[in-house]
Design a protein around this motif. Sequence first.
Motif, PDB file in Angstrom:
ATOM      1  N   GLU A  79       0.866  -1.177   0.000  1.00  0.00           N
ATOM      2  CA  GLU A  79       0.000   0.000   0.000  1.00  0.00           C
ATOM      3  C   GLU A  79       0.902   1.226   0.000  1.00  0.00           C
ATOM      4  N   LEU A  80       0.622   2.173  -0.873  1.00  0.00           N
ATOM      5  CA  LEU A  80       1.429   3.389  -0.938  1.00  0.00           C
ATOM      6  C   LEU A  80       0.915   4.423   0.052  1.00  0.00           C
ATOM      7  N   HIS A  81       1.837   5.082   0.734  1.00  0.00           N
ATOM      8  CA  HIS A  81       1.467   6.176   1.615  1.00  0.00           C
ATOM      9  C   HIS A  81       1.249   7.418   0.755  1.00  0.00           C
ATOM     10  N   PRO A  82       0.247   8.208   1.086  1.00  0.00           N
ATOM     11  CA  PRO A  82      -0.047   9.408   0.297  1.00  0.00           C
ATOM     12  C   PRO A  82       0.809  10.600   0.722  1.00  0.00           C
ATOM     13  N   ASN A  93      -1.742   9.399   7.170  1.00  0.00           N
ATOM     14  CA  ASN A  93      -0.639   8.426   7.199  1.00  0.00           C
ATOM     15  C   ASN A  93       0.331   8.726   6.053  1.00  0.00           C
ATOM     16  N   SER A  94       0.695   9.971   5.941  1.00  0.00           N
ATOM     17  CA  SER A  94       1.499  10.471   4.827  1.00  0.00           C
ATOM     18  C   SER A  94       2.917   9.900   4.804  1.00  0.00           C
ATOM     19  N   ILE A  95       3.575  10.095   3.686  1.00  0.00           N
ATOM     20  CA  ILE A  95       4.963   9.679   3.523  1.00  0.00           C
ATOM     21  C   ILE A  95       5.845  10.314   4.596  1.00  0.00           C
ATOM     22  N   ILE A 130      13.494   6.754   2.760  1.00  0.00           N
ATOM     23  CA  ILE A 130      12.196   7.417   2.791  1.00  0.00           C
ATOM     24  C   ILE A 130      11.133   6.346   2.567  1.00  0.00           C
ATOM     25  N   VAL A 131      10.207   6.197   3.499  1.00  0.00           N
ATOM     26  CA  VAL A 131       9.149   5.189   3.399  1.00  0.00           C
ATOM     27  C   VAL A 131       8.042   5.691   2.476  1.00  0.00           C
ATOM     28  N   ILE A 132       7.745   4.903   1.424  1.00  0.00           N
ATOM     29  CA  ILE A 132       6.658   5.287   0.520  1.00  0.00           C
ATOM     30  C   ILE A 132       5.494   4.301   0.577  1.00  0.00           C
ATOM     31  N   GLY A 133       5.658   3.178   1.275  1.00  0.00           N
ATOM     32  CA  GLY A 133       4.574   2.206   1.384  1.00  0.00           C
ATOM     33  C   GLY A 133       4.924   1.092   2.337  1.00  0.00           C
TER      34      GLY A 133
END
Length: 132
Positions: A45-48, A63-65, A83-86
């Motif tokens: 799941e990708l973080h927005p 729950n943003s990037i 950097i966490v993107i998902g």
Amino acid sequence: MAFPVDEKYIANAEAELGVKFPASFREKMMKSNGGGVEVSTDYFELHPFYDTSDKKRIKRTCNSIVHETNNARAHYRLPENLIVIGNNGGGDVLVYKIESNGSIGNTVYWLDHETEELVFAANDFGNLVANV
């Protein structure tokens, strides 16, 4: 549920994190801020990007990037150069790596939470199979 996001919210996140995201990732997120991608046999799941344009979007993007990256750094020993993107819901996270010159390359990785190993996911975000 994913929906478009204005580029200014991506720029806000870039300023907070001190990075510039690759064009393919920015373009995908501008069209659909969230959703998910398949990586090998796993689903992330990708973080927005945090969108403050209205109450509904604030709730959907909390729950943003930036939030997830800062949380992982503070509580889960995420290295400062990631950097966490998902995430896959099982502890593994999809990440970009910040290079020594401060830029982000096009390569996408996932961080295995059990081995703490950085695993290649794709040469470019555009090569991942997106599921919105």
